[in-house]
Design a protein around this motif. Structure first.
Motif, PDB file in Angstrom:
ATOM      1  N   ASP A 116      37.596  43.529  46.747  1.00  0.00           N
ATOM      2  CA  ASP A 116      36.474  42.901  46.057  1.00  0.00           C
ATOM      3  C   ASP A 116      35.179  43.236  46.788  1.00  0.00           C
ATOM      4  OD1 ASP A 116      36.384  41.306  48.302  1.00  0.00           O
ATOM      5  OD2 ASP A 116      37.175  39.510  47.327  1.00  0.00           O
ATOM      6  N   ASP A 117      34.082  42.620  46.346  1.00  0.00           N
ATOM      7  CA  ASP A 117      32.769  42.972  46.896  1.00  0.00           C
ATOM      8  C   ASP A 117      32.579  42.501  48.330  1.00  0.00           C
ATOM      9  OD1 ASP A 117      32.085  44.269  44.609  1.00  0.00           O
ATOM     10  OD2 ASP A 117      30.859  42.660  43.772  1.00  0.00           O
ATOM     11  N   ARG A 118      33.463  41.647  48.845  1.00  0.00           N
ATOM     12  CA  ARG A 118      33.375  41.275  50.257  1.00  0.00           C
ATOM     13  C   ARG A 118      33.964  42.360  51.154  1.00  0.00           C
ATOM     14  NH1 ARG A 118      35.196  34.872  50.415  1.00  0.00           N
ATOM     15  NH2 ARG A 118      33.695  34.118  48.859  1.00  0.00           N
ATOM     16  N   CYS A 119      34.906  43.126  50.600  1.00  0.00           N
ATOM     17  CA  CYS A 119      35.567  44.182  51.384  1.00  0.00           C
ATOM     18  C   CYS A 119      35.034  45.565  51.077  1.00  0.00           C
ATOM     19  CB  CYS A 119      37.074  44.183  51.111  1.00  0.00           C
ATOM     20  SG  CYS A 119      37.890  42.623  51.396  1.00  0.00           S
ATOM     21  N   GLN A 158      31.874  45.254  37.536  1.00  0.00           N
ATOM     22  CA  GLN A 158      32.181  43.856  37.844  1.00  0.00           C
ATOM     23  C   GLN A 158      33.573  43.768  38.452  1.00  0.00           C
ATOM     24  OE1 GLN A 158      31.804  41.318  34.447  1.00  0.00           O
ATOM     25  NE2 GLN A 158      29.571  41.309  34.483  1.00  0.00           N
ATOM     26  N   GLY A 159      33.757  42.776  39.299  1.00  0.00           N
ATOM     27  CA  GLY A 159      35.093  42.483  39.800  1.00  0.00           C
ATOM     28  C   GLY A 159      35.568  43.450  40.869  1.00  0.00           C
ATOM     29  N   GLU A 160      36.883  43.634  40.909  1.00  0.00           N
ATOM     30  CA  GLU A 160      37.520  44.394  41.972  1.00  0.00           C
ATOM     31  C   GLU A 160      37.486  45.894  41.712  1.00  0.00           C
ATOM     32  OE1 GLU A 160      41.449  42.881  42.044  1.00  0.00           O
ATOM     33  OE2 GLU A 160      40.881  40.906  42.818  1.00  0.00           O
ATOM     34  N   SER A 161      37.693  46.648  42.788  1.00  0.00           N
ATOM     35  CA  SER A 161      37.897  48.087  42.707  1.00  0.00           C
ATOM     36  C   SER A 161      39.178  48.417  43.459  1.00  0.00           C
ATOM     37  CB  SER A 161      36.715  48.848  43.319  1.00  0.00           C
ATOM     38  OG  SER A 161      35.498  48.499  42.680  1.00  0.00           O
ATOM     39  N   ASP A 162      39.949  49.363  42.935  1.00  0.00           N
ATOM     40  CA  ASP A 162      41.219  49.731  43.555  1.00  0.00           C
ATOM     41  C   ASP A 162      41.070  51.016  44.352  1.00  0.00           C
ATOM     42  OD1 ASP A 162      42.390  47.580  42.404  1.00  0.00           O
ATOM     43  OD2 ASP A 162      43.441  48.669  40.828  1.00  0.00           O
ATOM     44  N   LEU A 163      41.590  50.996  45.578  1.00  0.00           N
ATOM     45  CA  LEU A 163      41.648  52.196  46.407  1.00  0.00           C
ATOM     46  C   LEU A 163      42.964  52.903  46.097  1.00  0.00           C
ATOM     47  CD1 LEU A 163      40.504  53.952  48.750  1.00  0.00           C
ATOM     48  CD2 LEU A 163      41.795  52.464  50.318  1.00  0.00           C
ATOM     49  N   ALA A 174      36.967  51.547  39.562  1.00  0.00           N
ATOM     50  CA  ALA A 174      36.079  50.386  39.430  1.00  0.00           C
ATOM     51  C   ALA A 174      36.099  49.879  37.992  1.00  0.00           C
ATOM     52  CB  ALA A 174      34.657  50.762  39.833  1.00  0.00           C
ATOM     53  N   THR A 175      36.142  48.569  37.827  1.00  0.00           N
ATOM     54  CA  THR A 175      36.156  47.959  36.502  1.00  0.00           C
ATOM     55  C   THR A 175      34.730  47.700  36.038  1.00  0.00           C
ATOM     56  OG1 THR A 175      38.264  46.880  36.985  1.00  0.00           O
ATOM     57  CG2 THR A 175      36.984  46.008  35.146  1.00  0.00           C
ATOM     58  N   CYS A 176      34.430  48.146  34.822  1.00  0.00           N
ATOM     59  CA  CYS A 176      33.110  47.929  34.223  1.00  0.00           C
ATOM     60  C   CYS A 176      33.286  47.122  32.939  1.00  0.00           C
ATOM     61  CB  CYS A 176      32.426  49.256  33.906  1.00  0.00           C
ATOM     62  SG  CYS A 176      31.978  50.216  35.376  1.00  0.00           S
ATOM     63  N   ASP A 177      32.491  46.068  32.790  1.00  0.00           N
ATOM     64  CA  ASP A 177      32.536  45.210  31.605  1.00  0.00           C
ATOM     65  C   ASP A 177      31.368  45.585  30.700  1.00  0.00           C
ATOM     66  OD1 ASP A 177      33.163  43.306  29.806  1.00  0.00           O
ATOM     67  OD2 ASP A 177      32.851  41.584  31.114  1.00  0.00           O
ATOM     68  N   ILE A 178      31.687  46.287  29.595  1.00  0.00           N
ATOM     69  CA  ILE A 178      30.657  46.840  28.717  1.00  0.00           C
ATOM     70  C   ILE A 178      30.548  45.981  27.459  1.00  0.00           C
ATOM     71  CG2 ILE A 178      30.007  48.867  27.351  1.00  0.00           C
ATOM     72  CD1 ILE A 178      31.533  50.553  29.352  1.00  0.00           C
ATOM     73  N   PRO A 179      29.346  45.604  27.047  1.00  0.00           N
ATOM     74  CA  PRO A 179      29.208  44.815  25.807  1.00  0.00           C
ATOM     75  C   PRO A 179      29.661  45.616  24.594  1.00  0.00           C
ATOM     76  CG  PRO A 179      27.057  45.519  26.637  1.00  0.00           C
ATOM     77  CD  PRO A 179      28.049  45.854  27.702  1.00  0.00           C
ATOM     78  N   GLU A 180      30.372  44.950  23.698  1.00  0.00           N
ATOM     79  CA  GLU A 180      30.887  45.625  22.505  1.00  0.00           C
ATOM     80  C   GLU A 180      29.823  45.615  21.403  1.00  0.00           C
ATOM     81  OE1 GLU A 180      34.466  43.731  21.293  1.00  0.00           O
ATOM     82  OE2 GLU A 180      35.380  43.830  23.292  1.00  0.00           O
TER      83      GLU A 180
END
Length: 383
Positions: A116-119, A158-163, A174-180
């Motif tokens: 997450d954004d803390r790591c 937004q949110g978490e990213s996976d290594l 990386a997860t992106c939340d896009i408006p529909e």
């Protein structure tokens, strides 16, 4: 809607070693959590965290990676339990089901790890990231991405990213939340028939032929079979190198086909009508060579690609029942098995209408899509 943006990390040798050690430790911890969850039958993340949090901290993980490792294990067990409930491992008493339930879930030493954004923090202007590792926080690790990906990350991440370590290369998902966008009212529907001889055929008559694709799959299967029979160390190295090649090939083809279909529908202000492919492998009866082709091509992936690209473009999508679309005449609606004299031909025994069989099926799918849209929106208007 949620999209995953994949960027490639460009670490130096020391950074790469630290990332590798981090994944190894996180997945060793995940395997420990999995064994404890399996032994105690405690698999819900909150209760599991109370059980093993201190044990993972003692292994060398800091607080946030510990929590994410526990969540990863809890999520894996939730998915497994969902498959068991759905009967995907067989009914009660089945040997495969018993084998799956008898052993804990195992994680590869290089399995993906969420941050997450803390790591993990992104410096998008300089195209670098900083990330927590077992050797401390590493700064200014460069990454490569396109300008479109950079814009998505800047506006919508937004949110978490996976290594992820794949094929010797490092990636961040990386997860992106896009408006529909609001779907427009379609001026008709573009029907899409999915198949083996032609991967996708539209009601406009465009066929994405499967001959070359089937040749590639047949060649890959033959190569794997020969290497597996050989069984030497060099053969295993080649098998490891080419692993996932067909899946990547299929995904690339499916992306290109889906983009073409969505672009055409958007250009002509039409919606897209797709077959409901649920259970296709269980309900279709084919000869053995065709069975191999059916099970090796990701029809569900192609349908999903079309659906999410259409959603992003505001193109309406209708899923329809595909029953008898290949035997029904798109001109007069007469349905008869004899309308299909061979795989590629359609000749109506009632009105004499003739067309390529896949194009005729796609037109039937388009008609059902229009009818389904009209019914659903008439109900909405009445409500």
């Amino acid at each position: 809607m949620k999209l995953v943006v994949q960027v490639k990390l460009l670490p130096d040798a020391a950074t790469e070693q630290a990332l590798r050690e981090t994944l190894t430790l996180c997945n060793r911890a995940a395997n420990h959590v999995s064994r404890r969850a399996h032994a105690t039958r405690i698999q819900e993340k909150t209760h599991l965290q109370r059980l093993v949090y201190g044990e993972l901290k003692a292994m060398g993980l800091s607080a946030q990676p510990t929590i994410h490792t526990i969540r990863k294990v809890a999520g894996a067990y939730a998915t497994l339990n969902g498959h068991l409930t759905a009967g995907n491992y067989g009914p009660q008493g089945a040997r495969q089901r018993a084998r799956v339930k008898a052993s804990p879930i195992r994680f590869r030493k290089d399995a993906a790890q969420p941050f997450d954004d803390r790591c993990l923090s992104w410096q998008l202007q300089t195209r670098t990231v900083s990330i927590w590792t077992v050797r401390g926080r590493l700064q200014r690790i460069p990454f490569a991405c396109s300008s479109e990906q950079a814009e998505l990350l800047t506006r919508h991440r937004q949110g978490e990213s996976d290594l992820v370590l794949r094929g010797g290369c490092w990636y961040l998902y990386a997860t992106c939340d896009i408006p529909e966008p609001e779907p427009y009212a379609p001026d008709g529907f573009l029907g899409v028939d999915l198949g083996i001889a032609n991967i996708a055929t539209t009601s406009d008559g465009l066929r994405h032929a499967g001959k070359h694709l089937n040749q590639v799959r047949h060649r890959n299967r033959g190569l794997r079979k020969r290497l597996q029979a050989k069984g030497t160390k060099s053969a295993k190295r080649v098998l490891h190198r080419i692993s996932g090649r067909e899946a990547r090939f299929a995904a690339d083809v499916n992306h290109r086909i889906s983009k073409s279909i969505v672009t055409e529908a958007e250009r002509t202000s039409r919606g897209i009508a797709l077959e409901d492919l649920g259970g296709i492998r269980e309900r279709v009866r084919l000869r053995k060579p065709q069975r191999v082709a059916l099970h090796s091509w990701s029809f569900q992936q192609l349908g999903a690609f079309i659906a999410y690209k259409a959603l992003r473009a505001g193109v309406p999508v209708e899923h329809v029942d595909p029953a008898y679309t290949s035997q029904r005449c798109s001109a007069c609606a007469h349905t008869d098995r004899r309308n299909r004299p061979d795989q590629a031909s359609f000749v109506c025994t009632s009105c004499g209408f003739a067309e390529h069989a896949d194009v005729n099926a796609a037109r039937n799918i388009a008609l059902r899509g229009a009818a389904g849209w009209a019914v659903s929106h008439a109900a909405d208007d009445a409500a």
